[in-house]
Design a protein around this motif. Structure first.
Motif, PDB file in Angstrom:
ATOM      1  N   ILE A 186       0.896  -1.548   0.069  1.00  0.00           N
ATOM      2  CA  ILE A 186      -0.344   0.189  -0.061  1.00  0.00           C
ATOM      3  C   ILE A 186       1.106   1.016  -0.202  1.00  0.00           C
ATOM      4  O   ILE A 186       0.826   1.838  -0.502  1.00  0.00           O
ATOM      5  N   ASP A 204       2.222   1.939  -3.373  1.00  0.00           N
ATOM      6  CA  ASP A 204       1.021   2.356  -4.285  1.00  0.00           C
ATOM      7  C   ASP A 204       0.809   4.038  -4.151  1.00  0.00           C
ATOM      8  O   ASP A 204       0.851   4.670  -5.272  1.00  0.00           O
ATOM      9  N   TYR A 205       1.047   3.850  -3.128  1.00  0.00           N
ATOM     10  CA  TYR A 205       1.051   5.433  -2.169  1.00  0.00           C
ATOM     11  C   TYR A 205       2.422   6.712  -3.458  1.00  0.00           C
ATOM     12  O   TYR A 205       1.812   7.529  -3.375  1.00  0.00           O
ATOM     13  N   GLU A 226       1.567   7.030  -6.663  1.00  0.00           N
ATOM     14  CA  GLU A 226       0.701   7.554  -7.481  1.00  0.00           C
ATOM     15  C   GLU A 226       1.708   9.259  -6.566  1.00  0.00           C
ATOM     16  O   GLU A 226       0.686   9.658  -7.463  1.00  0.00           O
ATOM     17  N   THR A 227       1.671   9.445  -5.521  1.00  0.00           N
ATOM     18  CA  THR A 227       2.366  10.612  -5.195  1.00  0.00           C
ATOM     19  C   THR A 227       3.220  11.319  -6.187  1.00  0.00           C
ATOM     20  O   THR A 227       3.463  12.368  -6.745  1.00  0.00           O
TER      21      THR A 227
END
Lengths: 230, 230
Positions: free
Chosen positions: A66, A69-70, A73-74
């Motif tokens: 997670i 992914d964060y 995406e950021t």
């Protein structure tokens, strides 16, 4: 500025530290002994596992997948071609497959048992499982690492990096787990030249340096742990 | 048209079937008995686990989390507000946290042991672990399900759906795992009214129908399995 609740030898946490390093993001690592089940920690991550990433303006981010992914995406877009999670679907699938392979399968079969038995149990109270390592568990993990190393070697002979042409999360995940057990001398590098050559490349990246400076009182690092030309 | 290599009682596969159903995507489910370690299957997913999604033009997509990401990235945008993985970062983190909670923690502590002992072992040869169920394992899983049900109930009392205002992957993951063991009558619904009311809502969705029509010769469904008003 991020805070990372981690353990220096938690392989999943090492994976996140490598990603942060590749992005040049500053992090304040805070050691968490998950076996103590600290209440404030369990409020952040009810699953009670490391790593947990704390960043401003969002809830605590729990778990390697997670957090990865964060971070993609950021911060992924701004690194363009060097994005660690590629944007084309076939590549994404392969990177995620290998990331899960190391964070789940390798972890379960190799790095979690070795780190738990040989490191964590030194710090755990006897009533929650601390004490001398189980030699059966260590033996099984040392058998398992051999087929994983052969698989890494096969990937490294077939491709430039583990998931394809470029460095991705797959390489960082694999190297993170290997590094934790390499400290313990539990990687039979002589068995696979291609895997060893691939690891030497990843290990020489600047993002790897903080991992190589981790030392544990009473548990000396293997002879070649910090050696870039092992 | 998708092909899904799955087992009708694999909780992770049920999660993917619910997602496909919510998107109105057609799927051809093909039963895979992972314990037979079929060579062609291992080539598609070396980890040897279900589910595996086969779609045209991309490599086989292995594992519930990776398939869920693939489906969101490919079909998520077109459903707008009803997107099962929300686009705002705080919501994404919470949905992913709960999705991992059910696909990993609930799976390990509850649904995997129950489905393995009570269903898979009927079909496994003795030399690979088939045979009568281990009552200790079943007892432990039935104890674990109680705290998970209380957690679901707490979430359902605090929020409209498990992760927030709208239906998300978190609800589908939780309901998928519960449905597999509900067939076996292993969910103590009477212990938590809020959890039960939430499950009744999810269970009445059209995407759930294919799961409720699964019947296993020799293992009758619990009295309330198909009952929408249980």
């Amino acid at each position: 500025m991020f805070t990372l609740l981690h353990h220096p030898f938690c392989p999943q946490s090492r994976f996140i530290r490598l990603i942060l390093g590749e992005h040049g993001l500053d992090v304040r690592p805070v050691e968490e002994r998950v076996w103590e089940r600290r209440e404030a920690f369990l409020r952040l991550n009810p699953a009670g596992t490391t790593p947990v990433l704390i960043a401003e303006g969002i809830p605590a981010v729990p778990g390697a997948a997670i957090i990865a992914d964060y971070l993609d995406e950021t911060y992924g877009e701004r690194v363009g071609e060097r994005r660690l999670l590629p944007t084309s679907m076939p590549e994404r699938i392969e990177v995620r497959r290998l990331m899960a392979w190391f964070n789940e399968k390798f972890f379960e079969e190799v790095s979690s048992p070795l780190v738990t038995e040989r490191i964590y149990k030194r710090f755990m109270a006897e009533e929650i499982g601390g004490g001398p390592p189980e030699t059966d568990v260590i033996r099984a993990a040392r058998t398992n690492v051999r087929y994983h190393l052969a698989y890494i070697g096969w990937l490294a002979r077939t491709r430039n990096y583990l998931a394809g042409d470029r460095l991705t999360y797959a390489d960082l995940a694999a190297a993170a787990h290997l590094s934790a057990i390499d400290y313990l001398g539990d990687v039979p590098w002589a068995e696979d030249e291609a895997a060893k050559a691939w690891y030497a490349r990843i290990k020489s990246r600047p993002s790897f340096r903080p991992l190589l400076s981790e030392w544990l009182a009473g548990v000396p690092a293997s002879r070649t742990y910090v050696d870039l030309d092992f």
